[in-house]
Design a protein around this motif. Structure first.
Motif, short mmCIF file in Angstrom:
data_model
loop_
_atom_site.label_atom_id
_atom_site.label_comp_id
_atom_site.label_asym_id
_atom_site.label_seq_id
_atom_site.Cartn_x
_atom_site.Cartn_y
_atom_site.Cartn_z
N LEU B 140 0.84 -1.20 0.00
CA LEU B 140 0.00 0.00 0.00
C LEU B 140 0.87 1.25 0.00
O LEU B 140 1.88 1.31 0.70
CB LEU B 140 -0.90 0.00 1.24
CG LEU B 140 -1.91 -1.15 1.32
CD1 LEU B 140 -2.63 -1.15 2.66
CD2 LEU B 140 -2.92 -1.06 0.17
N ASN B 141 0.45 2.24 -0.79
CA ASN B 141 1.16 3.52 -0.86
C ASN B 141 0.56 4.46 0.19
O ASN B 141 -0.49 5.06 -0.02
CB ASN B 141 1.00 4.08 -2.28
CG ASN B 141 1.73 5.40 -2.45
OD1 ASN B 141 1.97 6.13 -1.48
ND2 ASN B 141 2.07 5.72 -3.68
N LEU B 142 1.28 4.56 1.32
CA LEU B 142 0.76 5.31 2.46
C LEU B 142 0.62 6.80 2.15
O LEU B 142 -0.34 7.45 2.58
CB LEU B 142 1.70 5.11 3.66
CG LEU B 142 1.10 5.26 5.04
CD1 LEU B 142 0.09 4.16 5.32
CD2 LEU B 142 2.19 5.23 6.10
N ALA B 143 1.56 7.35 1.40
CA ALA B 143 1.51 8.78 1.06
C ALA B 143 0.28 9.06 0.20
O ALA B 143 -0.43 10.06 0.41
CB ALA B 143 2.79 9.19 0.33
N ALA B 144 -0.01 8.18 -0.75
CA ALA B 144 -1.20 8.36 -1.59
C ALA B 144 -2.47 8.25 -0.75
O ALA B 144 -3.43 9.02 -0.94
CB ALA B 144 -1.21 7.32 -2.70
N MET B 145 -2.48 7.33 0.20
CA MET B 145 -3.65 7.17 1.07
C MET B 145 -3.89 8.41 1.92
O MET B 145 -5.04 8.81 2.14
CB MET B 145 -3.48 5.93 1.95
CG MET B 145 -3.64 4.62 1.18
SD MET B 145 -2.87 3.22 2.01
CE MET B 145 -4.07 2.85 3.27
N ASN B 146 -2.81 9.01 2.40
CA ASN B 146 -2.98 10.24 3.19
C ASN B 146 -3.41 11.41 2.33
O ASN B 146 -4.23 12.23 2.76
CB ASN B 146 -1.70 10.55 3.96
CG ASN B 146 -1.71 9.90 5.34
OD1 ASN B 146 -2.77 9.76 5.96
ND2 ASN B 146 -0.55 9.48 5.81
N ALA B 147 -2.87 11.49 1.11
CA ALA B 147 -3.29 12.57 0.20
C ALA B 147 -4.78 12.41 -0.12
O ALA B 147 -5.54 13.39 -0.12
CB ALA B 147 -2.45 12.54 -1.07
N LEU B 222 -9.91 4.31 0.64
CA LEU B 222 -8.50 4.71 0.76
C LEU B 222 -7.56 3.55 0.47
O LEU B 222 -6.48 3.75 -0.10
CB LEU B 222 -8.23 5.31 2.15
CG LEU B 222 -8.94 6.64 2.41
CD1 LEU B 222 -8.73 7.10 3.85
CD2 LEU B 222 -8.46 7.72 1.43
N VAL B 223 -7.95 2.35 0.85
CA VAL B 223 -7.11 1.19 0.54
C VAL B 223 -7.10 0.95 -0.99
O VAL B 223 -6.08 0.56 -1.55
CB VAL B 223 -7.56 -0.05 1.34
CG1 VAL B 223 -6.95 -1.34 0.79
CG2 VAL B 223 -7.17 0.12 2.82
N ALA B 224 -8.22 1.24 -1.66
CA ALA B 224 -8.24 1.14 -3.13
C ALA B 224 -7.23 2.11 -3.74
O ALA B 224 -6.53 1.78 -4.70
CB ALA B 224 -9.64 1.42 -3.66
N VAL B 225 -7.12 3.30 -3.15
CA VAL B 225 -6.11 4.27 -3.62
C VAL B 225 -4.71 3.74 -3.29
O VAL B 225 -3.79 3.80 -4.12
CB VAL B 225 -6.33 5.65 -2.96
CG1 VAL B 225 -5.17 6.60 -3.26
CG2 VAL B 225 -7.66 6.26 -3.44
N GLY B 226 -4.53 3.21 -2.10
CA GLY B 226 -3.22 2.70 -1.67
C GLY B 226 -2.71 1.56 -2.53
O GLY B 226 -1.51 1.42 -2.76
N ARG B 227 -3.64 0.76 -3.01
CA ARG B 227 -3.29 -0.35 -3.91
C ARG B 227 -2.98 0.12 -5.32
O ARG B 227 -2.48 -0.67 -6.14
CB ARG B 227 -4.48 -1.31 -4.01
CG ARG B 227 -4.62 -2.31 -2.91
CD ARG B 227 -5.91 -3.09 -3.11
NE ARG B 227 -5.94 -4.27 -2.28
CZ ARG B 227 -7.04 -4.75 -1.68
NH1 ARG B 227 -8.21 -4.14 -1.87
NH2 ARG B 227 -6.98 -5.82 -0.93
#
Lengths: 271, 271
Positions: B140-147, B222-227
């Protein structure tokens, strides 16, 4: 008829939530870790298949570093074996991975050292760490517990902290073991609010081997020191006396985790 | 006959492992948090006693910061009430404490804000955090999830992430809420070996109130974004569209914890 499938030897790394297992060792009529693995292996191989475990854990004791060795008729890859065992075992047993090893490998007899961890929650009853910790409501003196833990380090006779009849002189079992690490520390945890009182204490103990109940008896004696019920020097006296009947009650099973078993050929170099 | 016992109002702080509860709200014939508390309170008071809870949690959702208010005939201290409730409720429900409050206090209507936390384990299945985390095996891309989480902050219409029929325009329910915090971070955990792959991600979200399934729907998106299945800007579009049917599946209940409910008179100053 095709080519007969060869018997190969695998090392399987696994963990389990011990809450609903009657210990690791196969016993008729109850749910055990060895039983669950052997049933799964038998279904895969089509014949009875024995599984050896690195460490025996009592009823209620957990593991994240248990190791099994099995000799099994298996034509596919080690990864496929791991996935198949995971699919055929209960949800509270986790297969971390498998790899093919030399046929002389034996999970128990090839082990170089073992590490257990014991978790104490010092404070009011927590919610989401239930079944993973021993809840001790009285304040514990961590420095005293570490000073008292030093008595257990080195090559010592551990008869005084051996359970199940081992701690009596006439049992004939060699109770000498070498402990290389015995240390308490405070660790962070994510599941309880930090604005409430309470802290998670972790005890790490590493040895070439452990006697029955040895870790739980050691933890019970160290918590007695931490509470102030026993002086720091008492653990040294206890060991020297070699009599289990002088010790404290063992710490409960639910806080104990078989953390790691190390072998000479570990890919990560062990230690 | 002695003096009649007065009805007094208490705030009770509690937690629960949600695994074996059919949610917080009383329902006939099933095991609920409200049901367990009301049964205990009735036994103590000798008459039916209603308990109000600050937050409604679904089946399988946990709490370490649930708050209950109850008006009960009770002659002893608040601490004794807490201990009595603890003794009369099941082991997977923990009473942290109780104190007497103004009779106008209501756990739900007096609340100023609520915080939930959601735990994702990124990696292979863990052993001892089972039932506390959502296991996501893809990185998971944590930075993308936070954005992407920033879209949820502020006073917004959350119809697109409201479950149970709320997320359709004609339902007539006000779906505006004010979110003051929505943030992912990596947290340490004591129960899985750090030499294995895997990390524990914690999502904190705080708002004046939450719609049904709101946190789980937000985490699912958000997990969909992180993936990498959705772009960062998608959460903003999703919210603007106000249509639940465009969203992702909700994250599973087991990773969700009602963390804290804040009131104006909190002794620790809240925030």
């Amino acid at each position: 008829m095709g080519q007969p499938i060869a018997v190969r030897t695998f090392r399987v790394d696994l963990g389990y939530d011990g809450s609903a297992f009657f210990g690791s060792q196969r016993q008729p009529g109850v749910r055990t870790v060895q039983g669950a693995l052997e049933s799964a292996a038998e279904r895969l191989a089509g014949e009875p298949t024995r599984v050896a475990l690195a460490g025996r854990t009592d009823r209620g004791v957990h593991a994240v570093g248990q190791v099994a060795s099995l000799r099994i008729r298996w034509a596919r890859s080690a990864d496929e074996l791991a996935r198949a065992l995971m699919a055929l075992t209960p949800d509270d047993l986790v297969v971390y991975g498998a790899r093919e090893v030399d046929e002389r490998f034996h999970a128990r007899f090839s082990a170089r050292w073992r590490e257990y961890r014991y978790f104490v929650w010092e404070g009011p009853v927590p919610t989401l760490m239930r079944g993973r910790v021993w809840v001790v409501r009285t304040p514990l003196n961590l420095a005293a517990m570490n000073a008292a833990a030093d008595a257990f380090i080195g090559r010592r006779d551990f008869a005084a902290v051996a359970g199940a009849g081992v701690g009596v002189p006439w049992s004939g079992i060699d109770t000498t073991r070498t402990v290389s690490l015995a240390r308490w520390r405070i660790v962070d945890q994510p599941f309880e609010r930090h604005d409430r009182s309470g802290r998670l204490l972790e005890f790490r103990i590493r040895a070439d081997g452990f006697l029955p109940h040895m870790v739980r008896n050691i933890v019970g004696s160290l918590v007695a020191v931490g509470r102030g019920d026993r002086p720091i020097g008492w653990t040294e006296e206890l060991l020297a006396g070699r009599d289990r009947r002088r010790g404290e009650a063992p710490a409960p099973a639910q806080g104990l985790v078989l953390w790691r078993v190390a072998y000479d050929d570990d890919p990560d170099g062990a230690e």
